[in-house]
Design an enzyme around this catalytic site. Sequence first.
Site, PDB file in Angstrom:
ATOM      1  N   GLU A 309     -13.685  35.338   3.078  1.00 56.08           N
ATOM      2  CA  GLU A 309     -12.600  34.905   3.955  1.00 56.08           C
ATOM      3  C   GLU A 309     -11.809  36.131   4.393  1.00 56.08           C
ATOM      4  O   GLU A 309     -11.578  37.044   3.590  1.00 56.08           O
ATOM      5  CB  GLU A 309     -11.695  33.914   3.202  1.00 56.08           C
ATOM      6  CG  GLU A 309     -10.351  33.639   3.812  1.00 56.08           C
ATOM      7  CD  GLU A 309     -10.447  33.027   5.203  1.00 56.08           C
ATOM      8  OE1 GLU A 309      -9.718  33.502   6.094  1.00 56.08           O
ATOM      9  OE2 GLU A 309     -11.245  32.082   5.392  1.00 56.08           O
ATOM     10  N   CYS A 383     -16.248  22.355  14.143  1.00 57.22           N
ATOM     11  CA  CYS A 383     -15.154  21.617  14.779  1.00 57.22           C
ATOM     12  C   CYS A 383     -15.260  21.658  16.296  1.00 57.22           C
ATOM     13  O   CYS A 383     -14.363  21.160  16.986  1.00 57.22           O
ATOM     14  CB  CYS A 383     -13.802  22.168  14.330  1.00 57.22           C
ATOM     15  SG  CYS A 383     -13.550  23.924  14.685  1.00 57.22           S
TER      16      CYS A 383
END
Length: 425
Positions: A309, A383
């Site tokens: 991340e 998404c």
Amino acid sequence: MTDSDASAGALLDLDVTGIAHGGVFVARHEGRVVFVADAIPGERVRARLSDPAADPGSDRRSFWRAETIEVLDASPHRRPHVWAEADVSRAPEHRPGGADLGHIEIGHQRALKRQVLQEALDRFAGGGIAAPEVEATGTDEHWRTRVTLHVDADGRIGPFAARSHRVVPVAEHVLARPGVDAAARELQGLPEGRVELVEPADGRVRRVVRSEAERLARGRDPRRRGSAPARRHRPETIVEHVGGRSFGLDVDGFWQIHPATAQLLDGAVAELLDGSVDPEAAHLDLYGGVGLFAATLARLGARRITTVESSPRATRHAAANLRDLDVQAVTARVDRYLRAGEAGPHGIAGGAVILDPPRSGAGLAVVEDVAALDPAAVVYVACDPVALARDLAAFRAQGYEAQRMRAFDLFPHSHHLETVALLTR
């Protein structure tokens, strides 16, 4: 109406034939595509041009944008807007954004979202992939646990009007959780900027104010490029719960805004990977945030997991959230991590990779580098249907095919759609 006649505010009567990615609908006027808001396929509407023919040389000359101001022949799927203040009966400039499908019966919303996904797969993924039915979440209203509002120079507080940066004060936020809606109603006297309202699992709404003065002081405005960033206080840590595990994160950090989303996605990833996780292999959780899917992998039996991340604070939270597991939390941009060969000289053959990229997708370079690691399975959490389709095309070029796919209506009354795909060689 010719190009020379077109101007903002001109009216057109349009037959709406389809839906486009992004929550707008497709019509044609004298052969030109018109993307029109607040319509439904099959309707005839009167629409006002908001974006006429662009300047010469622009790639936007081939289409116009318009906003419905009157429904001449309504679809049987039209309903009173779930958010009355966004209804077509109001002037477009006064309709708040964020509920661009709220005028459509909920079952038909899901049918249209599946159509958008299928068209993206056909156009960008190379065809031959069937879009799944879109699954409901069980909560269609009062689901937003996080709302961002804006404060203009005159002190007005509210969401932006649809497709603009103009603040529109509203009386209620019907998609928000009741506590978030109540907190929004109480806001007053704030400086120009924005305010985020966040309701985590404990049900207590937090308010995070970001003033325009703070933004300028932090040097993000090009007019203040040389300014030094202001010191920022450490944000509050909130806690969410998924799969019997607690996840700490910054109050303004990323977490899904529907209260059922994280649990549904955790379950979908686990269901797609069930029985195929080799405990002896290495596994990757890319764009891992605070460790949600790394925990999913561990629950499926994975013992060697690396979560990657770019946000240092999210990575620190991931390390704390998963401290009882054999998980390495790495702070790095995913593309640079993969390009540097940090996954090891032997790749992760036999292991699994979970990709949960931002709306823009993973991109060709990341896809190629993931495929070079030779994972036994890739689970892609998307998404954006177009970004997913483009990345699926890149995976197919590397020998990976989508074996199973699930789609979820995690953001009812908006055009957004979440899709989870399992890819194997």
